[in-house]
Design a protein around this motif. Structure first.
Motif, PDB file in Angstrom:
ATOM      1  N   SER A  25       0.804  -1.221   0.000  1.00  0.00           N
ATOM      2  CA  SER A  25       0.000   0.000   0.000  1.00  0.00           C
ATOM      3  C   SER A  25       0.832   1.264   0.000  1.00  0.00           C
ATOM      4  O   SER A  25       0.293   2.354  -0.054  1.00  0.00           O
ATOM      5  CB  SER A  25      -0.928   0.009   1.224  1.00  0.00           C
ATOM      6  OG  SER A  25      -0.173  -0.081   2.408  1.00  0.00           O
ATOM      7  N   TRP A  70      -6.681  -6.911  -2.430  1.00  0.00           N
ATOM      8  CA  TRP A  70      -5.959  -6.724  -1.173  1.00  0.00           C
ATOM      9  C   TRP A  70      -5.508  -8.084  -0.672  1.00  0.00           C
ATOM     10  O   TRP A  70      -6.195  -9.090  -0.827  1.00  0.00           O
ATOM     11  CB  TRP A  70      -6.879  -6.041  -0.167  1.00  0.00           C
ATOM     12  CG  TRP A  70      -6.278  -5.721   1.163  1.00  0.00           C
ATOM     13  CD1 TRP A  70      -5.000  -5.340   1.429  1.00  0.00           C
ATOM     14  CD2 TRP A  70      -6.955  -5.753   2.421  1.00  0.00           C
ATOM     15  NE1 TRP A  70      -4.827  -5.120   2.780  1.00  0.00           N
ATOM     16  CE2 TRP A  70      -6.015  -5.368   3.412  1.00  0.00           C
ATOM     17  CE3 TRP A  70      -8.259  -6.055   2.816  1.00  0.00           C
ATOM     18  CZ2 TRP A  70      -6.337  -5.287   4.750  1.00  0.00           C
ATOM     19  CZ3 TRP A  70      -8.581  -5.963   4.154  1.00  0.00           C
ATOM     20  CH2 TRP A  70      -7.629  -5.585   5.109  1.00  0.00           C
ATOM     21  N   THR A 170       1.540  -7.641   3.518  1.00  0.00           N
ATOM     22  CA  THR A 170       1.653  -8.232   2.189  1.00  0.00           C
ATOM     23  C   THR A 170       2.853  -9.161   2.087  1.00  0.00           C
ATOM     24  O   THR A 170       2.777 -10.248   1.507  1.00  0.00           O
ATOM     25  CB  THR A 170       1.772  -7.116   1.129  1.00  0.00           C
ATOM     26  OG1 THR A 170       0.613  -6.279   1.201  1.00  0.00           O
ATOM     27  CG2 THR A 170       1.897  -7.699  -0.269  1.00  0.00           C
ATOM     28  N   PHE A 438      -5.690   0.665   1.659  1.00  0.00           N
ATOM     29  CA  PHE A 438      -5.378   1.380   0.443  1.00  0.00           C
ATOM     30  C   PHE A 438      -4.852   2.765   0.793  1.00  0.00           C
ATOM     31  O   PHE A 438      -5.351   3.425   1.681  1.00  0.00           O
ATOM     32  CB  PHE A 438      -6.621   1.498  -0.435  1.00  0.00           C
ATOM     33  CG  PHE A 438      -7.169   0.165  -0.826  1.00  0.00           C
ATOM     34  CD1 PHE A 438      -8.240  -0.373  -0.145  1.00  0.00           C
ATOM     35  CD2 PHE A 438      -6.589  -0.579  -1.836  1.00  0.00           C
ATOM     36  CE1 PHE A 438      -8.737  -1.622  -0.482  1.00  0.00           C
ATOM     37  CE2 PHE A 438      -7.084  -1.817  -2.174  1.00  0.00           C
ATOM     38  CZ  PHE A 438      -8.156  -2.343  -1.494  1.00  0.00           C
TER      39      PHE A 438
END
Length: 451
Positions: A25, A70, A170, A438
């Motif tokens: 992000s 996501w 992530t 985000f």
């Protein structure tokens, strides 16, 4: 598809072959491509089977408003559901509507859901929801920001489930978590290492720290959910590790029982009078007040204390912002802060408190809610008051092109949307979507700018 064959040959892949690339992000710079290996799906299963209370069970159905682009939506809902042959519900909602969430959960007999704390807070405000909807939920995963004691108690009382937090990113997803049916949930803690995971709090040299000491939240390699590398960024890949420890960029501590506690992004921790203060603990204290719907805390420069805490709140429905309310929150909501550093600061412009800028960690650094019909220029002024974004334009943005140019003055991505005509409507529509990780700073619509 009637003409298609029902047989196929599996592609022969190795564990470290590239499966896909996820983009972070950009909370610490521009988004980076995280190269994900095929082992990642299997690597997720022990954590998610634990957090989802020993999923799969008969008729398990999974759903989340989280976008499948996501990491959480993809690897915590879609792929695990498919792996175990469970039903996965797909919805094409624009933004998050808490009433619609109850409808989906009821209509599709959802048993397992991923709901961020912000989503849960909005669902809590829906009147008489459980008198109108019949929920089958047996477990819910939450994360991305602190759940807090109030939400945990509400979910157990009203939804009859325990909210199990999961923590990851992530580059290394869901390596800490809870299961309230197996272990006590400590409000504010982000869990313990999931099955098969080695985690620790380490210092800058990679030394494991004792319980109670603050340092980097880290996960030890090898671990199947870790990235292979950052795409075309060998230096960033190198800097992601200290020895064999993957560092998350988050600061925290571990207690005597092995629970991990999130203090904030390493660059979000507030230093005041020699103390290191996690924004989350200030926000949690403010949220205990009935007049507060959402809260965010940041550090602002102070010549004596280095930084003092500055808090922004969204008042609860029916609450009228006033200087008296601000003073009450200072006196009642900052007890913990006063004990630690003596510093306290709630925005003196009570109008700005109502229009509120909200700092969300991790994933979103700033969200400006233009719920009072502010112009883009006025919203920018609020954003500057919240955090030094080095926004140098003197005139309010009036066109798409000007706003696009303004992006170069911001540290974080900017959403530009010409289709909407009402800033307030769009701001509400994304008010929870942005919490999903985000990097949205401001919403701009060319038509609404003239309002």
């Amino acid at each position: 598809i009637e003409g298609a064959s029902d047989s196929f040959d599996n592609v022969d892949t190795a564990a470290d072959d590239i499966a896909w690339i996820s983009y972070t992000s950009g909370t610490t710079g521009m988004p980076k491509g995280s190269v994900q290996p095929h082992r990642m799906l299997l690597g997720h299963m022990p954590s998610l089977e634990f957090i989802y209370d020993f999923f799969p069970q008969d008729k398990d159905t999974l759903w989340s408003p989280a976008d499948w682009a996501w990491m959480a939506g993809l690897c915590d809902i879609l792929l695990p559901g498919w792996y175990h042959g469970c039903t996965v519900v797909a919805t094409a909602a624009q933004g998050f509507d808490p009433e619609e969430a109850y409808r989906v959960l009821d209509q599709h007999n959802v048993t397992l859901a991923l709901l961020t704390p912000t989503m849960l807070k909005l669902m809590r405000q829906v009147p008489d929801a459980l008198e109108r909807y019949d929920l089958k939920l047996r477990a819910a995963l939450s994360g991305g920001e602190a759940v807090g004691k109030e939400l945990l108690e509400w979910a157990e009382r009203e939804l009859h489930i325990k909210i199990n937090e999961g923590f990851g990113q992530t580059e290394c997803n869901v390596f800490l978590g809870n299961n309230g049916n197996v272990m006590p949930i400590k409000p504010g803690a982000i869990g313990r290492p999931t099955p098969g995971t080695i985690c620790a709090i380490i210092d800058d040299d990679g030394k494991e720290l004792a319980p109670g000491e603050e340092g980097h939240i880290a996960c030890k390699r090898p671990h199947p959910v870790m990235l292979l590398e950052y795409l075309n960024k060998p230096e960033a890949t190198r800097d992601k590790f200290i020895g064999d420890w993957l560092i998350t960029g988050d600061a925290g501590h571990m207690d005597e029982d092995g629970y991990f506690w999130f203090h904030g992004r390493a660059d979000d921790v507030i230093t005041s009078s020699g103390y290191r203060i996690g924004p989350g603990e200030i926000e949690d204290a403010l949220l205990k007040h009935d007049a507060v719907q959402m809260a965010a805390a940041i550090g602002v420069p102070d010549p004596v204390r280095t930084e003092v805490v500055k808090a922004f709140v969204i008042p609860s429905p029916g609450t009228t912002p006033s200087p008296e309310l601000a003073e009450q929150l200072q006196n009642e909501g900052h007890t913990k802060l006063q004990l630690k550093s003596g510093g306290r600061h709630i925005d003196e412009d009570i109008d700005a408190v109502h229009a509120v800028a909200k700092v969300i960690r991790p994933g979103v650094d700033l969200f400006v809610d233009c719920n009072r019909g502010w112009t883009v220029g006025e919203a920018i002024q609020v954003s500057r008051a919240c955090r030094d974004l080095k926004f140098d334009m003197e005139q309010p943005c009036a066109t798409y092109a000007e706003c696009a140019t303004a992006r170069t003055h911001l540290h974080h991505p900017l959403v530009l949307d010409e289709s909407a005509t009402d800033l307030a409507t769009i701001a509400r529509a994304i008010s929870t979507g942005v919490a999903d990780g985000f990097g949205i700073c401001l919403l701009y619509t060319s038509d609404a700018a003239d309002e």
